[in-house]
Design a protein around this motif. Structure first.
Motif, PDB file in Angstrom:
ATOM      1  N   ALA A 118      39.026  53.511  35.336  1.00  0.00           N
ATOM      2  CA  ALA A 118      39.059  52.211  35.788  1.00  0.00           C
ATOM      3  C   ALA A 118      39.419  51.985  37.170  1.00  0.00           C
ATOM      4  CB  ALA A 118      39.893  51.633  34.782  1.00  0.00           C
ATOM      5  N   LEU A 135      44.044  46.165  36.218  1.00  0.00           N
ATOM      6  CA  LEU A 135      43.062  46.791  35.325  1.00  0.00           C
ATOM      7  C   LEU A 135      43.516  47.978  34.749  1.00  0.00           C
ATOM      8  CD1 LEU A 135      39.914  46.798  34.715  1.00  0.00           C
ATOM      9  CD2 LEU A 135      39.654  48.054  36.961  1.00  0.00           C
ATOM     10  N   LYS A 138      43.855  48.355  30.736  1.00  0.00           N
ATOM     11  CA  LYS A 138      42.898  47.725  29.970  1.00  0.00           C
ATOM     12  C   LYS A 138      42.531  48.355  28.670  1.00  0.00           C
ATOM     13  CE  LYS A 138      39.117  50.441  31.491  1.00  0.00           C
ATOM     14  NZ  LYS A 138      38.889  51.111  29.883  1.00  0.00           N
ATOM     15  N   THR A 166      37.425  44.566  27.266  1.00  0.00           N
ATOM     16  CA  THR A 166      37.517  46.177  26.815  1.00  0.00           C
ATOM     17  C   THR A 166      37.345  46.289  25.279  1.00  0.00           C
ATOM     18  OG1 THR A 166      38.705  46.874  28.742  1.00  0.00           O
ATOM     19  CG2 THR A 166      38.529  48.503  26.954  1.00  0.00           C
TER      20      THR A 166
END
Length: 240
Positions: A118, A135, A138, A166
């Motif tokens: 990510a 992020l 996630k 997600t």
């Protein structure tokens, strides 16, 4: 939008009960559609409820803070619901003991891969460091992910959205992907979903198979614990 309807909505939106009712009705409607569509993953009830609620808030110009004043009662139940996952896990305790080493290695590999991939992809696309931090967690269950994000200087609110996206993505696509990879063991399927898609994925796994749900809940719990310890170190190392 009709002015009279808008005035009625503004009046009703001040009541916390309205947001709670809308949330429950949206999910029940999503569940009804999900059942009518033979429980196909693409019609995940959470996804349908989110689309409906976001559309409604946009049409009525209602900010999220106002909505959450009522919906927080559902949010409060997230903790007890997570604890309740221990019941199907308890029924699989013998299988868990036999596979504990493999499960631990799988969680570490999956958690690190989720965070590194990510951050790497977002960095290549030009994301700021604060966005990268938000992020990174996630694939961790929302309360832990938001805590990690806040600790590292990210945006907990952005992290919450990314965690939800997600989870929904995992719940929708996991069945197709695992079938394509010909993974048939319910333990492996559930564990993979739990590592990648936390609570929403676990809810989907429980709908499909109790063993998969138990191992998904286990993966979600271990991943949250491991991420709380290791993710801050990993993020600081990756971002210097």
């Amino acid at each position: 939008m009709n002015p009279d309807f808008y005035q009625v909505w503004v009046y009703l939106s001040t009541s916390p009960l309205l947001s709670l009712t809308l949330t429950l009705v949206a999910y029940q409607g999503g569940l009804w559609i999900y059942e009518k569509m033979d429980r196909r993953p693409l019609f995940n009830p959470v996804l349908i409820a989110v689309i409906f609620l976001v559309g409604l808030l946009m049409v009525t110009n209602t900010d999220y803070k106002t909505y959450f004043a009522g919906a927080q009662f559902v949010h409060f139940l997230l903790g007890p619901a997570t604890v309740a996952l221990a019941l199907p896990l308890y029924r699989q305790v013998a299988a868990v003991r036999r596979s504990m080493l493999a499960l631990t290695v799988a969680v570490l590999a999956g958690g690190i891969t989720a965070a590194v991939s990510a951050i790497g992809i977002a960095k290549l696309l030009g994301a700021t460091d604060r966005t990268l931090i938000s992020l990174a967690p996630k694939s961790v269950t929302a309360p832990v992910a938001m805590g990690i994000s806040e600790q590292l200087g990210g945006l907990p609110s952005l992290t919450a959205v990314l965690v939800m996206l997600t989870g929904i993505t995992g719940a929708v696509l996991a069945t197709y992907l695992l079938n394509a990879l010909r993974i048939k063991d319910w333990r492996a399927r559930g564990f993979a979903i739990g590592v990648a898609a936390h609570g929403i994925g676990t809810a989907r796994a429980l709908q499909v198979n109790e063993v998969a749900g138990a191992f998904s809940g286990l993966a979600m719990g271990i991943n949250a614990l491991a991420s709380a310890v290791l993710l801050p170190l990993l993020v600081r190392w990756l971002l210097g």
